[in-house]
Design a protein around this motif. Structure first.
Motif, short mmCIF file in Angstrom:
data_model
loop_
_atom_site.label_atom_id
_atom_site.label_comp_id
_atom_site.label_asym_id
_atom_site.label_seq_id
_atom_site.Cartn_x
_atom_site.Cartn_y
_atom_site.Cartn_z
N MET A 1 4.32 31.56 5.54
CA MET A 1 5.71 31.88 5.88
C MET A 1 6.59 30.65 5.72
SD MET A 1 5.18 34.20 9.32
CE MET A 1 6.95 34.31 9.64
N GLU A 2 7.79 30.84 5.17
CA GLU A 2 8.74 29.76 5.02
C GLU A 2 9.49 29.52 6.33
OE1 GLU A 2 11.27 30.79 1.81
OE2 GLU A 2 9.69 30.75 0.29
N ARG A 3 10.13 28.34 6.44
CA ARG A 3 10.82 27.98 7.67
C ARG A 3 11.86 29.02 8.07
NH1 ARG A 3 15.60 26.03 8.72
NH2 ARG A 3 16.05 25.71 6.52
N GLN A 4 12.66 29.49 7.11
CA GLN A 4 13.70 30.47 7.44
C GLN A 4 13.09 31.77 7.95
OE1 GLN A 4 16.10 32.51 4.32
NE2 GLN A 4 17.88 31.59 5.33
N GLU A 5 11.95 32.15 7.38
CA GLU A 5 11.29 33.37 7.83
C GLU A 5 10.77 33.22 9.26
OE1 GLU A 5 9.69 34.63 3.36
OE2 GLU A 5 8.31 33.76 4.83
N ILE A 6 10.21 32.06 9.56
CA ILE A 6 9.71 31.82 10.92
C ILE A 6 10.86 31.85 11.91
CG2 ILE A 6 8.64 30.11 12.43
CD1 ILE A 6 6.95 29.22 10.04
N ALA A 8 13.82 33.28 11.61
CA ALA A 8 14.38 34.64 11.72
C ALA A 8 13.48 35.51 12.59
CB ALA A 8 14.56 35.26 10.34
N PHE A 9 12.17 35.44 12.36
CA PHE A 9 11.24 36.26 13.14
C PHE A 9 11.28 35.88 14.62
CE2 PHE A 9 7.06 36.39 15.17
CZ PHE A 9 6.90 37.77 15.27
N LEU A 10 11.19 34.58 14.93
CA LEU A 10 11.15 34.16 16.33
C LEU A 10 12.47 34.43 17.03
CD1 LEU A 10 9.15 30.80 16.11
CD2 LEU A 10 8.37 33.01 16.99
N THR A 11 13.59 34.28 16.33
CA THR A 11 14.89 34.56 16.94
C THR A 11 15.02 36.05 17.23
OG1 THR A 11 15.87 32.70 15.73
CG2 THR A 11 17.38 34.29 16.71
N LEU A 12 14.62 36.89 16.30
CA LEU A 12 14.68 38.33 16.55
C LEU A 12 13.70 38.73 17.65
CD1 LEU A 12 15.84 41.09 15.81
CD2 LEU A 12 14.09 41.28 14.02
N GLN A 34 16.35 41.89 5.52
CA GLN A 34 15.56 41.60 4.33
C GLN A 34 14.43 40.62 4.64
OE1 GLN A 34 18.42 40.13 1.52
NE2 GLN A 34 19.27 42.16 1.06
N ILE A 35 14.76 39.58 5.41
CA ILE A 35 13.75 38.57 5.73
C ILE A 35 12.62 39.18 6.55
CG2 ILE A 35 13.32 36.45 7.04
CD1 ILE A 35 16.18 35.59 6.31
N ILE A 36 12.98 40.00 7.55
CA ILE A 36 11.95 40.60 8.41
C ILE A 36 11.07 41.54 7.60
CG2 ILE A 36 11.56 42.10 10.39
CD1 ILE A 36 12.47 39.21 11.04
N LYS A 37 11.67 42.31 6.70
CA LYS A 37 10.88 43.21 5.85
C LYS A 37 9.91 42.42 4.98
CE LYS A 37 14.24 47.00 5.68
NZ LYS A 37 15.20 47.74 4.83
N LYS A 38 10.37 41.26 4.47
CA LYS A 38 9.50 40.42 3.64
C LYS A 38 8.34 39.89 4.46
CE LYS A 38 9.43 36.23 0.81
NZ LYS A 38 10.21 35.06 0.34
N VAL A 39 8.63 39.45 5.70
CA VAL A 39 7.56 38.95 6.56
C VAL A 39 6.56 40.06 6.87
CG1 VAL A 39 7.03 37.99 8.83
CG2 VAL A 39 9.01 37.16 7.57
N GLU A 40 7.05 41.27 7.13
CA GLU A 40 6.16 42.40 7.42
C GLU A 40 5.29 42.72 6.21
OE1 GLU A 40 8.53 44.88 10.88
OE2 GLU A 40 9.09 45.23 8.79
N ARG A 41 5.86 42.60 5.01
CA ARG A 41 5.03 42.81 3.81
C ARG A 41 3.96 41.73 3.70
NH1 ARG A 41 10.11 44.06 1.40
NH2 ARG A 41 10.19 41.97 0.49
N THR A 42 4.34 40.50 4.03
CA THR A 42 3.37 39.40 3.98
C THR A 42 2.23 39.62 4.98
OG1 THR A 42 5.10 37.83 3.30
CG2 THR A 42 3.09 36.91 4.26
N ILE A 43 2.58 40.05 6.18
CA ILE A 43 1.57 40.29 7.22
C ILE A 43 0.77 41.55 6.92
CG2 ILE A 43 1.22 40.74 9.69
CD1 ILE A 43 2.05 37.85 9.01
N GLY A 44 1.45 42.54 6.38
CA GLY A 44 0.78 43.80 6.07
C GLY A 44 0.86 44.82 7.18
N ALA A 45 1.82 44.64 8.09
CA ALA A 45 1.97 45.58 9.21
C ALA A 45 3.37 45.42 9.80
CB ALA A 45 0.92 45.33 10.30
#
Length: 304
Positions: A1-6, A8-12, A34-45
């Motif tokens: 995960m990139e810094r912006q993704e981390i 965005a996820f932790l803030t949300l 968009q960022i959260i959807k990308k992270v969810e695709r990366t995690i797979g859930a």
């Protein structure tokens, strides 16, 4: 995960609200999605459950949050320490607060600063709600931690540091006192006791002491107090009710009042303010320490 993704996820995960997350990070709400959807695709859930009324973490989302938080906090602390060292935060920093729980965070931030720079000193002073920006504008303070919203051309507002639930102060024996919670529509049932003064911004006053309920019913006005502490005896004497932060209950015990949670009100948001004309590296470095102290307080209160 990139810094912006981390981030965005932790803030949300903290805000559980896409709009507030976007505001804190300075991004469009659609970009957060968009960022959260990308992270969810990366995690797979899925990491969040979304409905029209609320956002909640899934079990996998909670697991990811708990795994990322310690490392993220450590990175934030390291960056803040480097900024303190680089910006030479020395001398005396004058800070203000509007509520005792804000004072505790400022004192905790001052303790963090003292460990890293024993030569620095922090003064902590109460700011009265009837003149929330007066000391800052007069040059008596370098920054303060207070209730939002504040929207003034000469004042810089940092991101929301923390938020707290709202409550309604009612007299003992009042029908509301027997309820587990009240709603914003209940504001129309009793005179509202407010804190007033010519220096209180009208938009701030309307935000915390609304003149109408969400459905448009008028909120009757009761006495106007100059100091917040004056509200307690006015409520206990049956002169009306008054909104407040639910955290006020243990700090301002009074035999004649009850703090009843509001079940449909947005939380009170608290942020750091400083004069735009005196935007210094030292102020921004200490603002980082305030955010760290607030995060530790939140983690402790939630048992994380």
């Amino acid at each position: 995960m990139e810094r912006q993704e981390i981030e965005a996820f932790l803030t949300l995960a903290e805000e559980l609200h896409f709009g507030r997350t976007a505001e804190r990070l300075g991004l469009a709400q659609g970009r957060i999605s968009q960022i959260i959807k990308k992270v969810e695709r990366t995690i797979g859930a899925p990491l969040f459950e979304r409905t029209s009324r609320r956002v909640t973490l899934t079990p996998i989302g909670r697991q990811l949050r708990d795994g990322l938080l310690p490392g993220h906090r450590q990175i934030q602390r390291a960056v803040a320490e480097a900024r303190v060292a680089a910006r030479g935060l020395t001398g005396t920093l004058r800070t203000g607060y509007s509520a005792p729980w804000c004072a505790e965070i400022l004192i905790a931030a001052a303790d963090l600063l003292h460990v890293r720079n024993p030569a620095a000193q922090v003064q902590v002073t109460e700011v009265q709600l009837y003149d929330p920006l007066g000391p800052l504008r007069a040059g008596a303070l370098d920054l303060q931690l207070t209730e939002l919203p504040i929207d003034e051309p000469d004042v810089t507002v940092g991101p929301v540091v923390f938020s707290a639930p709202r409550a309604l102060i009612v007299p003992v024996g009042h029908p509301f006192a027997e309820r587990a919670s009240v709603s914003l529509e209940d504001y129309a049932a009793e005179p509202m006791i407010t804190v007033g003064g010519g220096a209180v911004p009208a938009y701030w006053h309307e935000h915390h002491y609304p003149s109408a309920t969400p459905s448009g019913r008028a909120v009757p006005r009761g006495p106007v107090a100059t100091y917040w502490h004056e509200i307690l005896p006015l409520v206990s004497s049956g002169k009306g009710v008054s909104p407040t932060c639910l955290w006020a209950a243990p700090y301002f015990a009074h035999p004649g009042i009850v703090h009843v949670p509001l079940d449909d009100a947005p939380p009170i948001e608290y942020g750091i303010l400083w004069p735009t004309a005196r935007d210094t590296p030292a102020v921004r470095a200490f603002a980082d320490l305030i955010r760290q102290a607030a995060a530790r307080r939140t983690d402790h209160s939630t048992g994380q």
